[in-house]
Design a protein around this motif. Structure first.
Motif, PDB file in Angstrom:
ATOM      1  N   THR A  45      -9.379 -32.917  35.327  1.00 38.99           N
ATOM      2  CA  THR A  45      -8.336 -31.972  35.728  1.00 38.99           C
ATOM      3  C   THR A  45      -8.187 -30.815  34.755  1.00 38.99           C
ATOM      4  O   THR A  45      -8.624 -30.883  33.609  1.00 38.99           O
ATOM      5  CB  THR A  45      -6.971 -32.683  35.822  1.00 38.99           C
ATOM      6  OG1 THR A  45      -6.641 -33.240  34.536  1.00 38.99           O
ATOM      7  CG2 THR A  45      -6.982 -33.770  36.870  1.00 38.99           C
ATOM      8  N   ASN A  47      -4.838 -28.058  33.795  1.00 37.53           N
ATOM      9  CA  ASN A  47      -3.399 -27.921  33.938  1.00 37.53           C
ATOM     10  C   ASN A  47      -2.999 -26.504  33.574  1.00 37.53           C
ATOM     11  O   ASN A  47      -3.370 -26.013  32.504  1.00 37.53           O
ATOM     12  CB  ASN A  47      -2.687 -28.906  33.006  1.00 37.53           C
ATOM     13  CG  ASN A  47      -3.121 -30.331  33.269  1.00 37.53           C
ATOM     14  OD1 ASN A  47      -2.529 -31.025  34.070  1.00 37.53           O
ATOM     15  ND2 ASN A  47      -4.180 -30.764  32.597  1.00 37.53           N
ATOM     16  N   VAL A  62      -1.603 -28.892  38.525  1.00 38.46           N
ATOM     17  CA  VAL A  62      -2.686 -29.795  38.152  1.00 38.46           C
ATOM     18  C   VAL A  62      -3.710 -29.752  39.271  1.00 38.46           C
ATOM     19  O   VAL A  62      -3.395 -30.030  40.431  1.00 38.46           O
ATOM     20  CB  VAL A  62      -2.182 -31.241  37.952  1.00 38.46           C
ATOM     21  CG1 VAL A  62      -3.327 -32.161  37.555  1.00 38.46           C
ATOM     22  CG2 VAL A  62      -1.067 -31.280  36.912  1.00 38.46           C
ATOM     23  N   SER A 131      -6.918 -36.996  32.099  1.00 39.82           N
ATOM     24  CA  SER A 131      -5.987 -35.986  31.607  1.00 39.82           C
ATOM     25  C   SER A 131      -5.744 -36.177  30.111  1.00 39.82           C
ATOM     26  O   SER A 131      -5.815 -37.297  29.598  1.00 39.82           O
ATOM     27  CB  SER A 131      -4.654 -36.099  32.358  1.00 39.82           C
ATOM     28  OG  SER A 131      -3.779 -35.064  31.981  1.00 39.82           O
TER      29      SER A 131
END
Length: 163
Positions: A45, A47, A62, A131
């Motif tokens: 991911t 962000n 996200v 993450s």
């Protein structure tokens, strides 16, 4: 280990969320992270922390690391105008984070639930997600089911949408 990172592990333990942790050198881009975490299972991911023009609405987005956010299209979807990236001061004020460490787990520090979370729907198609734990020197791998548990726990307004 920083207090910010420790808080993440405390909350995950409290919620009975299992995770795998991989430590690595500090990374500042998805491309740099790929070198150390590319073989981890699940979706990687990125962000983004945005604010509206007036600075009275803040969004943590996200999405898959391979996607590009078209801010103009995103504005239309959420009914905002003239959005931009929030300053490092706003990032610290609302999520208690510094650039490079932006993470969904920053919601732990948003005690007033001022930030709206937007998660790309395509993430939900995966079994696992990767993450940062509020620092850019580690990556956590956890199930998407557990991620949803964390999101509900946070108390922040959230939405799953196509990005």
């Amino acid at each position: 280990m920083s207090d910010n990172e420790n808080k993440v592990y405390e909350v995950l333990k409290e919620l009975n969320i299992n995770f795998e942790k991989r430590e690595h050198p500090a990374v500042f881009t998805c491309e740099e992270a790929e070198e150390f975490t590319g073989d981890m299972k699940g979706v990687h991911t990125k962000n983004l922390f945005l604010r509206n023009y007036k600075g009275n609405h803040h969004y943590l987005i996200v999405t898959k690391d391979s996607k590009t956010l078209n801010i103009k299209e995103f504005e239309k979807k959420i009914g905002e105008k003239n959005m931009g990236f929030a300053s490092k001061e706003r990032l610290m004020k609302y999520l208690g984070l510094t650039p490079g460490g932006v993470s969904i787990f920053g919601l732990i520090n948003d005690e007033t639930n001022a930030v709206k979370l937007i998660v790309d729907k395509s993430i939900l198609e995966n079994e696992f997600i990767n993450s940062h734990p509020n620092v850019n020197t580690a990556t956590l791998n956890l199930s998407v089911v557990d991620l949803k548990k964390f999101i509900k726990w946070s108390g922040n307004e959230f939405e799953f949408m196509e990005i």
